[in-house]
Design an enzyme around this catalytic site. Structure first.
Site, PDB file in Angstrom:
ATOM      1  N   GLU A 167       0.815  -1.214   0.000  1.00  0.00           N
ATOM      2  CA  GLU A 167       0.000   0.000   0.000  1.00  0.00           C
ATOM      3  C   GLU A 167       0.848   1.263   0.000  1.00  0.00           C
ATOM      4  O   GLU A 167       0.508   2.248  -0.661  1.00  0.00           O
ATOM      5  CB  GLU A 167      -0.941   0.006   1.208  1.00  0.00           C
ATOM      6  CG  GLU A 167      -2.074  -1.007   1.134  1.00  0.00           C
ATOM      7  CD  GLU A 167      -1.681  -2.412   1.573  1.00  0.00           C
ATOM      8  OE1 GLU A 167      -2.542  -3.307   1.573  1.00  0.00           O
ATOM      9  OE2 GLU A 167      -0.486  -2.612   1.906  1.00  0.00           O
ATOM     10  N   HIS A 227     -10.790  -6.007   9.734  1.00  0.00           N
ATOM     11  CA  HIS A 227     -11.442  -5.858   8.424  1.00  0.00           C
ATOM     12  C   HIS A 227     -12.871  -5.337   8.546  1.00  0.00           C
ATOM     13  O   HIS A 227     -13.665  -5.518   7.624  1.00  0.00           O
ATOM     14  CB  HIS A 227     -11.491  -7.212   7.692  1.00  0.00           C
ATOM     15  CG  HIS A 227     -10.159  -7.770   7.318  1.00  0.00           C
ATOM     16  ND1 HIS A 227      -9.354  -8.401   8.229  1.00  0.00           N
ATOM     17  CD2 HIS A 227      -9.501  -7.795   6.134  1.00  0.00           C
ATOM     18  CE1 HIS A 227      -8.234  -8.795   7.620  1.00  0.00           C
ATOM     19  NE2 HIS A 227      -8.309  -8.442   6.350  1.00  0.00           N
TER      20      HIS A 227
END
Length: 339
Positions: free
Chosen positions: A65, A134
């Site tokens: 990322e 998540h």
């Protein structure tokens, strides 16, 4: 006269259509991220784009990322308009230096000479037993940091219109979509995840909330899933003679203070509902606005309903216990109106 049939799209198709239209209009628009290419994004936000535009404009990246968000920042500084997907908002920790020390600050630190017209798109929300890493929304984490616009649309119409606005904006925009509102076949199916979306390109303004239900007895402020929960609760409240006004924030930065204050003047009561954590969050910000600029319009204390200050549990019963829902909103609203 025969009624015109509405064109219905799911949330994910509305986002993908917005990106496609802007890529057709502007050759500087490109997409980067994990699984955004052939797969079309794990939540379908880039569905069909790879097949139309190819790997030079729809780029699958390695699982890094920091690298691909940094690359998008560099591309934006050179005049491109990248849309970069952070697969889950929970993953921000590994790339926050790029997001906040670079994406959010370069325009300011360059005295406005370097523009970063980029969109950081990311999935938020719980309800699927995806556990603590998540399942967060983290609205307030991003809204707290100056230098970025932050939007969180709740309907397919707004998802398309606000994505087009975000792509055309010369400032970095964090675009949050809620997984439940994507309308994907392998997730829970909600009527709210499907809605009327015109074929043509259009914009929905960033920084403008929407009154999605008029009322006179209490104002309920929500965002994304909590807006839909509030609308469901409002139907139940109506059966008890209570008319709730529901506001969908749609945008956290800029925040539409005026719509909230105007509603408080009418209803004199305020309940703020958030799928983010309770402390130091959006509910506190809205409550502060009411206290600073709308205190004399209130006839009862502001009430807040949000996730307790615990990580999102994996256990489904425990997860449902901490997440806001329509029943919890109904009961809080009933108590507030009867105070």
């Amino acid at each position: 006269m025969q009624k015109t049939k509405q064109r219905l799209l799911t949330g994910n198709k509305a986002i993908a259509e917005a990106i496609r239209l802007e890529m057709e209009r502007d050759p500087n628009v490109l997409v980067m991220g994990e699984d955004v290419g052939i797969y079309g994004g794990i939540f379908g936000a880039t569905e069909g784009l790879f097949q139309q535009f190819g790997p030079e404009r729809v780029m699958d990246t390695p699982i890094s990322e920091t690298a691909f968000i940094g690359a998008a920042i560099g591309a934006a500084a050179e005049g491109m308009r990248p849309i970069v997907e952070l697969m889950f908002v929970d993953f921000f920790g590994v790339c926050m230096d790029q997001i906040y020390n670079h994406m959010a600050k370069i325009p300011y630190m360059s005295g406005g000479r370097v523009k970063l017209p980029m969109v950081l798109m990311t999935a938020v929300g719980g309800g699927y037993s995806d556990a603590a890493q998540h399942s967060q929304t983290l609205y307030a984490t991003f809204a707290h940091l100056p230098g970025m616009k932050v939007v969180a649309p709740s309907t397919p119409y707004d998802l398309k219109g606000m994505m087009i606005s975000a792509i055309r904006d010369d400032n970095p925009v964090v675009f949050m979509f809620h997984k439940t509102l994507q309308g994907l076949g392998w997730m829970d199916q909600l009527d709210a995840s499907v809605g009327h979306v015109p074929e043509e390109a259009y914009t929905v303004p960033i920084g403008k909330a929407k009154v999605v239900r008029e009322g006179t007895d209490i104002t309920i402020v929500g965002i994304q899933m909590t807006t839909h929960h509030a609308l469901e609760a409002a139907k139940k409240l109506e059966q008890h003679g209570i008319q709730a006004e529901v506001i969908d924030l749609r945008s956290l930065v800029p925040l539409d203070r005026e719509t909230i204050l105007q509603s408080i003047k009418k209803t004199h009561r305020l309940l703020v509902v958030d799928e983010d954590y309770l402390s130091y969050g959006m509910t506190a910000e809205i409550a502060a606005i009411a206290a600073e600029d709308g205190l004399y319009d209130l006839e009862a204390p502001v009430k807040r309903l949000a996730v307790p200050d615990v990580p999102i549990p994996y256990s489904r019963p425990l997860e449902q216990f901490v997440l806001p829902n329509a029943d919890k909103i109904f009961h809080e609203a009933m108590k507030l109106v009867n105070e």
